[in-house]
Scaffold this active site. Sequence first.
Site, mmCIF file in Angstrom:
data_model
loop_
_atom_site.group_PDB
_atom_site.id
_atom_site.type_symbol
_atom_site.label_atom_id
_atom_site.label_comp_id
_atom_site.label_asym_id
_atom_site.label_seq_id
_atom_site.Cartn_x
_atom_site.Cartn_y
_atom_site.Cartn_z
ATOM 1 N N ARG A 153 -1.654 -2.711 4.212
ATOM 2 C CA ARG A 153 -1.566 -2.923 5.649
ATOM 3 C C ARG A 153 -0.270 -2.283 6.150
ATOM 4 O O ARG A 153 0.683 -2.114 5.387
ATOM 5 C CB ARG A 153 -1.566 -4.413 5.981
ATOM 6 C CG ARG A 153 -2.802 -5.170 5.494
ATOM 7 C CD ARG A 153 -2.669 -6.662 5.777
ATOM 8 N NE ARG A 153 -3.842 -7.422 5.348
ATOM 9 C CZ ARG A 153 -3.998 -7.979 4.152
ATOM 10 N NH1 ARG A 153 -3.038 -7.856 3.252
ATOM 11 N NH2 ARG A 153 -5.092 -8.643 3.847
ATOM 12 N N LYS A 177 -0.246 -11.242 3.051
ATOM 13 C CA LYS A 177 -0.283 -12.446 3.878
ATOM 14 C C LYS A 177 0.089 -13.672 3.055
ATOM 15 O O LYS A 177 -0.293 -13.799 1.905
ATOM 16 C CB LYS A 177 -1.686 -12.620 4.476
ATOM 17 C CG LYS A 177 -2.061 -11.520 5.465
ATOM 18 C CD LYS A 177 -3.440 -11.759 6.060
ATOM 19 C CE LYS A 177 -3.785 -10.703 7.101
ATOM 20 N NZ LYS A 177 -5.110 -10.942 7.716
ATOM 21 N N HIS A 249 -4.825 0.999 10.084
ATOM 22 C CA HIS A 249 -5.882 0.204 9.461
ATOM 23 C C HIS A 249 -7.097 1.064 9.117
ATOM 24 O O HIS A 249 -7.862 0.726 8.211
ATOM 25 C CB HIS A 249 -6.287 -0.947 10.385
ATOM 26 C CG HIS A 249 -6.564 -2.215 9.646
ATOM 27 N ND1 HIS A 249 -5.581 -2.919 8.961
ATOM 28 C CD2 HIS A 249 -7.708 -2.921 9.454
ATOM 29 C CE1 HIS A 249 -6.116 -3.991 8.393
ATOM 30 N NE2 HIS A 249 -7.398 -4.011 8.682
ATOM 31 N N ARG A 252 -6.709 2.061 5.657
ATOM 32 C CA ARG A 252 -7.039 0.956 4.744
ATOM 33 C C ARG A 252 -8.558 0.862 4.572
ATOM 34 O O ARG A 252 -9.061 0.699 3.455
ATOM 35 C CB ARG A 252 -6.466 -0.344 5.309
ATOM 36 C CG ARG A 252 -6.734 -1.608 4.474
ATOM 37 C CD ARG A 252 -5.903 -2.756 5.031
ATOM 38 N NE ARG A 252 -6.357 -4.047 4.598
ATOM 39 C CZ ARG A 252 -6.009 -4.646 3.459
ATOM 40 N NH1 ARG A 252 -5.212 -4.016 2.624
ATOM 41 N NH2 ARG A 252 -6.455 -5.852 3.161
ATOM 42 N N HIS A 275 -7.502 -9.365 -0.551
ATOM 43 C CA HIS A 275 -8.392 -10.292 0.140
ATOM 44 C C HIS A 275 -8.491 -11.595 -0.649
ATOM 45 O O HIS A 275 -8.667 -11.574 -1.865
ATOM 46 C CB HIS A 275 -9.791 -9.691 0.285
ATOM 47 C CG HIS A 275 -9.879 -8.621 1.317
ATOM 48 N ND1 HIS A 275 -10.903 -7.697 1.361
ATOM 49 C CD2 HIS A 275 -9.061 -8.311 2.369
ATOM 50 C CE1 HIS A 275 -10.717 -6.873 2.383
ATOM 51 N NE2 HIS A 275 -9.611 -7.224 2.996
ATOM 52 N N TYR A 284 -17.555 -3.822 3.185
ATOM 53 C CA TYR A 284 -17.448 -2.387 2.909
ATOM 54 C C TYR A 284 -18.644 -1.864 2.131
ATOM 55 O O TYR A 284 -18.922 -0.670 2.160
ATOM 56 C CB TYR A 284 -16.166 -2.100 2.112
ATOM 57 C CG TYR A 284 -14.900 -2.350 2.896
ATOM 58 C CD1 TYR A 284 -14.442 -1.437 3.829
ATOM 59 C CD2 TYR A 284 -14.169 -3.515 2.699
ATOM 60 C CE1 TYR A 284 -13.284 -1.681 4.542
ATOM 61 C CE2 TYR A 284 -13.015 -3.761 3.403
ATOM 62 C CZ TYR A 284 -12.573 -2.839 4.330
ATOM 63 O OH TYR A 284 -11.433 -3.080 5.042
#
Length: 303
Positions: A153, A177, A249, A252, A275, A284
């Site tokens: 990111r 995150k 993004h 990504r 994730h 995806y």
Amino acid sequence: MQLDREIGGYLNHLAIERGLAANTLGAYRRDLARYAQWCTLRELVSAQAVAESDVSDFAASLRDPSLGVPLAASSAGRTLIAVRGFHRFAVDEGMATQDPSYRVTPAASGKRLPKALTIEQVSDLLQAAGNIETPGGLRDRALVELLYGTGARISEAIGTDLDDLNISDRSMVVTGKGNKQRLVPLGDFAITALEEYFVRGRPAFIMKGKGTPAVFVNARGSRLSRQSAYAVVSQAAAKAHLDVEVSPHTLRHSYATHLLQGGADVRVVQELLGHASVTTTQIYTAVTADTLREVYATSHPRA
């Protein structure tokens, strides 16, 4: 107002105990500010005063065009998630005796496929990124190579420090995150771009600052900002004359799509992207349906 104090306590909990990233925390703050304003208009002064019908009405208001510009289904869903998290916290902390949001669910929204560039478009973008005869150009080329080469990111890329890179081991530690860290491999092109930047680019910037461990720095010798990094990608896309919208993004998304098209296992891609759930990564797989059909057409005897 008591509700504002209670929401403030929840935000502090997310920041300190849950360790949410600044951008995620900012989204929660905006969503809960909207909720607090709505509650104020209804004279709901605390979490204890809110009923299930109030939360349900608030959720409906987010998508009601008669009340202003309606939120997209995804944004409305995210806002309701923030509200539900707050009410669970209120019960856990003894600020309320029941959770009025428990049975209120966000409206279903169709999954949008991520926009991914073709391999040829990525190649054009990378070639257009930065004038490698200048320190800034070397930095820009290294940044774009890193974004596509690791799937990081934009906040993760600009937050990378020198100690996070292991050039000899061809790897990089990415802090995502919730301050969760993951190890991602570095490819030849990213390593070459980084090495050239470290030798001929970064030193010219560092001597103007007070010293920083940041990999990517600006002309003042400070850590490169999110806005500046976004501009680097946008300028490269314009220079490459790409006829699609390109953001950090997008790189990504392209990273994940190209890995899956190349035969990577979805759970490996999940780990590389950071994730928490494989469900997030599986969106995806729909992007690669053409590849699956092509393999079937060329491999199955009855195709």
